[in-house]
Design an enzyme around this catalytic site. Structure first.
Site, PDB file in Angstrom:
ATOM      1  N   ASP A  59      46.042  30.445  40.592  1.00 26.31           N
ATOM      2  CA  ASP A  59      44.750  30.426  41.290  1.00 26.31           C
ATOM      3  C   ASP A  59      43.820  29.367  40.689  1.00 26.31           C
ATOM      4  O   ASP A  59      44.041  28.894  39.580  1.00 26.31           O
ATOM      5  CB  ASP A  59      44.061  31.788  41.153  1.00 26.31           C
ATOM      6  CG  ASP A  59      44.651  32.810  42.103  1.00 26.31           C
ATOM      7  OD1 ASP A  59      45.443  32.416  42.978  1.00 26.31           O
ATOM      8  OD2 ASP A  59      44.318  34.001  41.956  1.00 26.31           O
ATOM      9  N   LYS A 102      42.149  29.711  46.499  1.00 30.27           N
ATOM     10  CA  LYS A 102      41.235  30.844  46.598  1.00 30.27           C
ATOM     11  C   LYS A 102      39.867  30.555  46.010  1.00 30.27           C
ATOM     12  O   LYS A 102      39.248  31.383  45.385  1.00 30.27           O
ATOM     13  CB  LYS A 102      41.810  32.122  45.959  1.00 30.27           C
ATOM     14  CG  LYS A 102      42.895  32.736  46.778  1.00 30.27           C
ATOM     15  CD  LYS A 102      42.569  34.170  47.106  1.00 30.27           C
ATOM     16  CE  LYS A 102      43.635  35.099  46.643  1.00 30.27           C
ATOM     17  NZ  LYS A 102      43.499  35.827  45.473  1.00 30.27           N
ATOM     18  N   GLY A 122      43.432  34.286  36.970  1.00 30.58           N
ATOM     19  CA  GLY A 122      42.388  34.266  35.954  1.00 30.58           C
ATOM     20  C   GLY A 122      42.073  35.679  35.484  1.00 30.58           C
ATOM     21  O   GLY A 122      42.183  36.636  36.252  1.00 30.58           O
ATOM     22  N   ILE A 125      41.953  43.411  37.779  1.00 32.09           N
ATOM     23  CA  ILE A 125      40.495  43.576  37.889  1.00 32.09           C
ATOM     24  C   ILE A 125      39.958  42.501  38.833  1.00 32.09           C
ATOM     25  O   ILE A 125      39.971  41.306  38.505  1.00 32.09           O
ATOM     26  CB  ILE A 125      39.816  43.509  36.504  1.00 32.09           C
ATOM     27  CG1 ILE A 125      40.341  44.662  35.659  1.00 32.09           C
ATOM     28  CG2 ILE A 125      38.288  43.564  36.645  1.00 32.09           C
ATOM     29  CD1 ILE A 125      39.640  44.910  34.366  1.00 32.09           C
ATOM     30  N   MET A 180      31.617  37.634  40.503  1.00 31.00           N
ATOM     31  CA  MET A 180      31.370  36.959  41.788  1.00 31.00           C
ATOM     32  C   MET A 180      29.942  37.205  42.289  1.00 31.00           C
ATOM     33  O   MET A 180      29.721  37.392  43.480  1.00 31.00           O
ATOM     34  CB  MET A 180      32.380  37.441  42.852  1.00 31.00           C
ATOM     35  CG  MET A 180      33.798  37.032  42.526  1.00 31.00           C
ATOM     36  SD  MET A 180      35.008  37.778  43.625  1.00 31.00           S
ATOM     37  CE  MET A 180      35.252  39.379  42.872  1.00 31.00           C
TER      38      MET A 180
HETATM   39  N1  SAH Z   1      40.656  38.845  37.628  1.00 28.79           N
HETATM   40  C1  SAH Z   1      39.526  38.160  37.084  1.00 28.79           C
HETATM   41  C2  SAH Z   1      38.320  38.190  37.990  1.00 28.79           C
HETATM   42  C3  SAH Z   1      38.526  37.487  39.310  1.00 28.79           C
HETATM   43  S1  SAH Z   1      37.064  37.489  40.285  1.00 28.79           S
HETATM   44  C4  SAH Z   1      39.180  38.753  35.730  1.00 28.79           C
HETATM   45  O1  SAH Z   1      39.727  39.782  35.338  1.00 28.79           O
HETATM   46  O2  SAH Z   1      38.372  38.152  35.010  1.00 28.79           O
HETATM   47  C5  SAH Z   1      36.339  35.940  39.845  1.00 28.79           C
HETATM   48  C6  SAH Z   1      35.065  36.147  39.060  1.00 28.79           C
HETATM   49  O3  SAH Z   1      35.343  36.400  37.698  1.00 28.79           O
HETATM   50  C7  SAH Z   1      34.179  34.924  39.026  1.00 28.79           C
HETATM   51  O4  SAH Z   1      33.406  34.794  40.202  1.00 28.79           O
HETATM   52  C8  SAH Z   1      33.305  35.234  37.830  1.00 28.79           C
HETATM   53  O5  SAH Z   1      32.337  36.202  38.152  1.00 28.79           O
HETATM   54  C9  SAH Z   1      34.299  35.885  36.888  1.00 28.79           C
HETATM   55  N2  SAH Z   1      34.872  34.927  35.929  1.00 28.79           N
HETATM   56  C10 SAH Z   1      36.159  34.673  35.708  1.00 28.79           C
HETATM   57  N3  SAH Z   1      36.341  33.767  34.729  1.00 28.79           N
HETATM   58  C11 SAH Z   1      35.097  33.433  34.309  1.00 28.79           C
HETATM   59  C12 SAH Z   1      34.589  32.553  33.315  1.00 28.79           C
HETATM   60  N4  SAH Z   1      35.398  31.828  32.531  1.00 28.79           N
HETATM   61  N5  SAH Z   1      33.254  32.472  33.152  1.00 28.79           N
HETATM   62  C13 SAH Z   1      32.410  33.198  33.914  1.00 28.79           C
HETATM   63  N6  SAH Z   1      32.835  34.048  34.873  1.00 28.79           N
HETATM   64  C14 SAH Z   1      34.154  34.171  35.069  1.00 28.79           C
END
Ligand code: SAH
Length: 270
Positions: free
Chosen positions: A45, A67, A98, A103, A180
């Site tokens: 992603d 995405k 990510g 989650i 988000m």
């Molecule tokens: N599965 C991921 C979340 C996916 S939703 C997890 O567990 O972290 C995507 C959201 O995650 C982004 O819009 C932001 O709110 C947050 N996010 C993910 N990586 C980030 C980062 N390095 N810094 C700030 N926000 C982050």
């Protein structure tokens, strides 16, 4: 015509649903690194950082699933179908997401498709943004003096209207972490105040947490929308709301003037 009751063709492929953490590759699990180095194909992603992709085997087939908000490269059904296809070709596939795949990552939906097609899979958890980003911002999510509970919610507002459970968000002695939530920030702040939260409640928005480009903007429910707009923050951003945000000033350690972490890492390689 007789229904075809034969079982689906056996597949020797396997899909590994792997969490990549928030960005700093040092936050990958050992299991994730081992799989990245051995995989035959990887579907990743946009949130996966280039630094993490450096660990992927040079021989692996790389497929970007995208995405980014409003610009989906592959639709979710196409991603599901792609994983099934690659596994049916007998490949070992890493589906890299990510943070943590379970989650706000749609990991469950992808696994449901694999299960329905009889494809074997494994899940490798990752450091979720709430945990990784708050650590790198020096904001403990719980603290005996400020918060005994912590809530993770998504601030992605459908059609611009927020359908969050506002009364549960404004409970005292609680930290709220919003994934988000950048686009909906003004509405979130407004709604929380309208549901009884203090206009002075501290809030932080962290951009690119754990990466060199990390930025932390702090404020209150009353002034945050303006501060974030002025700072020009861009996605991905994590929002943290609660009294614990007050600790940031004292506990910020990453990307601050003192390069302790770099010295420590350099020493360990010496
Ligand atoms: N599965 C991921 C979340 C996916 S939703 C997890 O567990 O972290 C995507 C959201 O995650 C982004 O819009 C932001 O709110 C947050 N996010 C993910 N990586 C980030 C980062 N390095 N810094 C700030 N926000 C982050």
């Amino acid at each position: 015509m007789k229904a075809d009751l034969s079982p689906p063709a056996p597949s020797t492929g396997r899909v590994y649903l792997v969490g990549a953490g928030p960005g700093d590759p040092d936050l990958l699990t050992l299991r994730a690194v081992r799989l990245l180095q051995q995989t035959q194909a990887i579907v990743y992603d946009h949130l996966v950082s280039p630094e993490v992709l450096d660990y992927v085997s040079p021989n692996a087939q790389r497929i970007y699933a995208g995405k980014r908000r409003n610009a989906h490269t592959l639709r979710q059904e196409e991603i599901n179908a792609l994983l099934v296809k690659l596994a049916r070709e007998g490949k070992h596939v890493v589906r890299l997401k990510g943070g943590d795949p379970f989650i706000f990552g749609r990991g469950g939906e992808e696994l449901e498709t694999l299960a329905a097609h009889g494809i074997s899979f494994e899940v490798v958890p990752g450091v979720t943004a709430a945990s990784g980003v708050s650590s790198y911002a020096g904001i403990p999510l719980t603290h005996r003096d400020y918060a005994q509970s912590c809530l993770f919610v998504t601030g992605h507002l459908k059609d611009g209207s927020a359908n969050l459970d506002w009364p549960s968000l404004v409970r005292p002695r609680q930290t709220v972490v919003i994934y988000m939530g950048l686009g909906g920030l003004p509405e979130i702040c407004r709604q929380m105040m309208a549901h009884g939260a203090s206009a002075e409640l501290p809030i932080a928005v962290v951009q690119n947490g754990s990466l060199e480009t990390q930025r932390v903007v702090t404020g209150t429910l009353a002034n945050m929308a303006e501060r974030v707009a002025k700072a020009g923050l861009v996605s991905p951003c994590l929002t943290i709301i609660g009294e614990v945000v007050k600790l940031h000033d004292a506990l910020a350690w990453f990307n601050t003037e003192t390069p302790q972490r770099k010295i420590c890492c350099a020493a360990s390689h010496a």
